[in-house]
Design a protein around this motif. Structure first.
Motif, PDB file in Angstrom:
ATOM      1  N   GLY A   1     -28.993   4.594  32.676  1.00  0.00           N
ATOM      2  CA  GLY A   1     -27.986   4.216  33.894  1.00  0.00           C
ATOM      3  C   GLY A   1     -26.605   4.973  33.903  1.00  0.00           C
ATOM      4  N   GLU A   2     -25.860   4.451  34.717  1.00  0.00           N
ATOM      5  CA  GLU A   2     -24.491   5.106  34.963  1.00  0.00           C
ATOM      6  C   GLU A   2     -23.797   3.764  35.216  1.00  0.00           C
ATOM      7  OE1 GLU A   2     -21.377   7.561  35.055  1.00  0.00           O
ATOM      8  OE2 GLU A   2     -23.531   8.082  34.747  1.00  0.00           O
ATOM      9  N   PRO A   3     -22.646   3.600  34.171  1.00  0.00           N
ATOM     10  CA  PRO A   3     -22.372   4.368  33.263  1.00  0.00           C
ATOM     11  C   PRO A   3     -23.429   4.598  32.058  1.00  0.00           C
ATOM     12  CG  PRO A   3     -21.028   2.556  33.137  1.00  0.00           C
ATOM     13  CD  PRO A   3     -21.763   2.365  34.361  1.00  0.00           C
ATOM     14  N   PRO A   4     -23.465   5.401  31.552  1.00  0.00           N
ATOM     15  CA  PRO A   4     -24.681   5.431  30.461  1.00  0.00           C
ATOM     16  C   PRO A   4     -24.558   4.325  29.338  1.00  0.00           C
ATOM     17  CG  PRO A   4     -23.161   7.268  30.097  1.00  0.00           C
ATOM     18  CD  PRO A   4     -22.882   6.702  31.337  1.00  0.00           C
ATOM     19  N   ILE A   5     -25.663   3.368  28.920  1.00  0.00           N
ATOM     20  CA  ILE A   5     -25.686   2.587  28.096  1.00  0.00           C
ATOM     21  C   ILE A   5     -26.698   2.911  27.030  1.00  0.00           C
ATOM     22  CG2 ILE A   5     -26.078   0.138  27.633  1.00  0.00           C
ATOM     23  CD1 ILE A   5     -23.857   0.518  29.664  1.00  0.00           C
ATOM     24  N   THR A   6     -26.185   2.701  25.895  1.00  0.00           N
ATOM     25  CA  THR A   6     -27.140   2.975  24.741  1.00  0.00           C
ATOM     26  C   THR A   6     -27.246   2.056  23.848  1.00  0.00           C
ATOM     27  OG1 THR A   6     -26.212   5.420  24.688  1.00  0.00           O
ATOM     28  CG2 THR A   6     -27.477   4.831  22.658  1.00  0.00           C
ATOM     29  N   GLN A   7     -28.438   1.713  23.168  1.00  0.00           N
ATOM     30  CA  GLN A   7     -28.797   0.640  22.252  1.00  0.00           C
ATOM     31  C   GLN A   7     -28.672   1.345  20.776  1.00  0.00           C
ATOM     32  OE1 GLN A   7     -31.890  -1.801  23.058  1.00  0.00           O
ATOM     33  NE2 GLN A   7     -31.522  -1.647  25.473  1.00  0.00           N
ATOM     34  N   TRP A   8     -28.241   0.635  20.022  1.00  0.00           N
ATOM     35  CA  TRP A   8     -28.525   1.303  18.407  1.00  0.00           C
ATOM     36  C   TRP A   8     -29.015  -0.316  17.568  1.00  0.00           C
ATOM     37  CZ3 TRP A   8     -23.915   4.467  16.035  1.00  0.00           C
ATOM     38  CH2 TRP A   8     -23.996   5.890  16.700  1.00  0.00           C
ATOM     39  N   HIS A   9     -30.270   0.033  17.334  1.00  0.00           N
ATOM     40  CA  HIS A   9     -30.745  -1.184  16.488  1.00  0.00           C
ATOM     41  C   HIS A   9     -30.608  -0.883  15.146  1.00  0.00           C
ATOM     42  CE1 HIS A   9     -33.166  -2.657  20.206  1.00  0.00           C
ATOM     43  NE2 HIS A   9     -32.554  -1.687  20.719  1.00  0.00           N
TER      44      HIS A   9
ATOM     45  N   LEU B   1     -18.364   3.830  23.316  1.00  0.00           N
ATOM     46  CA  LEU B   1     -17.568   2.597  22.914  1.00  0.00           C
ATOM     47  C   LEU B   1     -18.434   1.641  22.827  1.00  0.00           C
ATOM     48  CD1 LEU B   1     -14.271   3.120  24.397  1.00  0.00           C
ATOM     49  CD2 LEU B   1     -14.837   3.891  22.218  1.00  0.00           C
ATOM     50  N   VAL B   2     -18.300   0.624  21.642  1.00  0.00           N
ATOM     51  CA  VAL B   2     -19.100  -0.687  21.552  1.00  0.00           C
ATOM     52  C   VAL B   2     -18.740  -1.343  22.810  1.00  0.00           C
ATOM     53  CG1 VAL B   2     -19.329  -2.677  20.218  1.00  0.00           C
ATOM     54  CG2 VAL B   2     -19.347  -0.410  19.068  1.00  0.00           C
ATOM     55  N   LEU B   3     -19.886  -1.898  23.797  1.00  0.00           N
ATOM     56  CA  LEU B   3     -19.616  -2.867  24.599  1.00  0.00           C
ATOM     57  C   LEU B   3     -19.969  -4.306  24.258  1.00  0.00           C
ATOM     58  CD1 LEU B   3     -19.281  -3.090  27.690  1.00  0.00           C
ATOM     59  CD2 LEU B   3     -21.687  -2.511  27.805  1.00  0.00           C
ATOM     60  N   HIS B   4     -20.959  -4.259  23.359  1.00  0.00           N
ATOM     61  CA  HIS B   4     -21.297  -5.783  22.997  1.00  0.00           C
ATOM     62  C   HIS B   4     -22.180  -5.535  21.536  1.00  0.00           C
ATOM     63  CE1 HIS B   4     -21.346  -9.969  23.588  1.00  0.00           C
ATOM     64  NE2 HIS B   4     -22.574 -10.130  23.497  1.00  0.00           N
ATOM     65  N   THR B   5     -22.181  -6.587  20.737  1.00  0.00           N
ATOM     66  CA  THR B   5     -23.054  -6.612  19.582  1.00  0.00           C
ATOM     67  C   THR B   5     -23.816  -7.926  19.773  1.00  0.00           C
ATOM     68  OG1 THR B   5     -21.673  -5.300  18.294  1.00  0.00           O
ATOM     69  CG2 THR B   5     -23.328  -6.447  17.022  1.00  0.00           C
ATOM     70  N   VAL B   6     -25.036  -7.845  19.629  1.00  0.00           N
ATOM     71  CA  VAL B   6     -26.208  -8.953  19.662  1.00  0.00           C
ATOM     72  C   VAL B   6     -26.766  -9.161  18.319  1.00  0.00           C
ATOM     73  CG1 VAL B   6     -28.049 -10.102  21.099  1.00  0.00           C
ATOM     74  CG2 VAL B   6     -26.315  -8.658  22.418  1.00  0.00           C
ATOM     75  N   LEU B   7     -26.816 -10.520  17.880  1.00  0.00           N
ATOM     76  CA  LEU B   7     -27.522 -10.575  16.817  1.00  0.00           C
ATOM     77  C   LEU B   7     -29.028 -10.749  16.899  1.00  0.00           C
ATOM     78  CD1 LEU B   7     -24.972 -13.208  15.004  1.00  0.00           C
ATOM     79  CD2 LEU B   7     -25.123 -10.748  14.692  1.00  0.00           C
TER      80      LEU B   7
END
Length: 102
Positions: free
Chosen positions: A70-78, A90-96
């Protein structure tokens, strides 16, 4: 004439109520004891605004990376217990992640 208006109003109200869902039929209430929430909420997880390099330095390499999309680019680190969502760098959010076996 007045009786017709009253009858029409009663019929309209009955029709509207017949389409309304019955209370509790379509919803399910989930309860989580407050004590079981606290231990996970107090955890040490990446906070909003941290850079990718800061997250990598503190928590190591992720088990899996998805994106960017997407735009802005969203990346997930698992990671094992959580997923970090980045907007650009930059960290947008952290989900448990959901704990199994409880």
């Amino acid at each position: 004439m007045r009786n017709n208006k009253t009858l029409f109003g009663v019929l309209a109200l009955a029709a509207a109520l017949s389409f309304a869902p019955a209370s509790g039929v379509l919803a399910e209430e989930l309860r989580t004891p407050i004590g079981s929430q606290a231990d996970r909420n107090q955890g040490n997880y990446p906070k909003t605004g941290l850079s990718q390099s800061s997250v990598r330095a503190k928590w190591g390499n992720p088990q899996e990376v998805r994106g960017p999309v997407g735009e802005p680019p969203i990346t997930q680190w698992h990671y094992q217990d959580f997923v970090v969502y980045f907007e650009k760098d930059l960290v947008l959010h952290t989900v448990l992640k959901r704990q199994t076996g409880r």
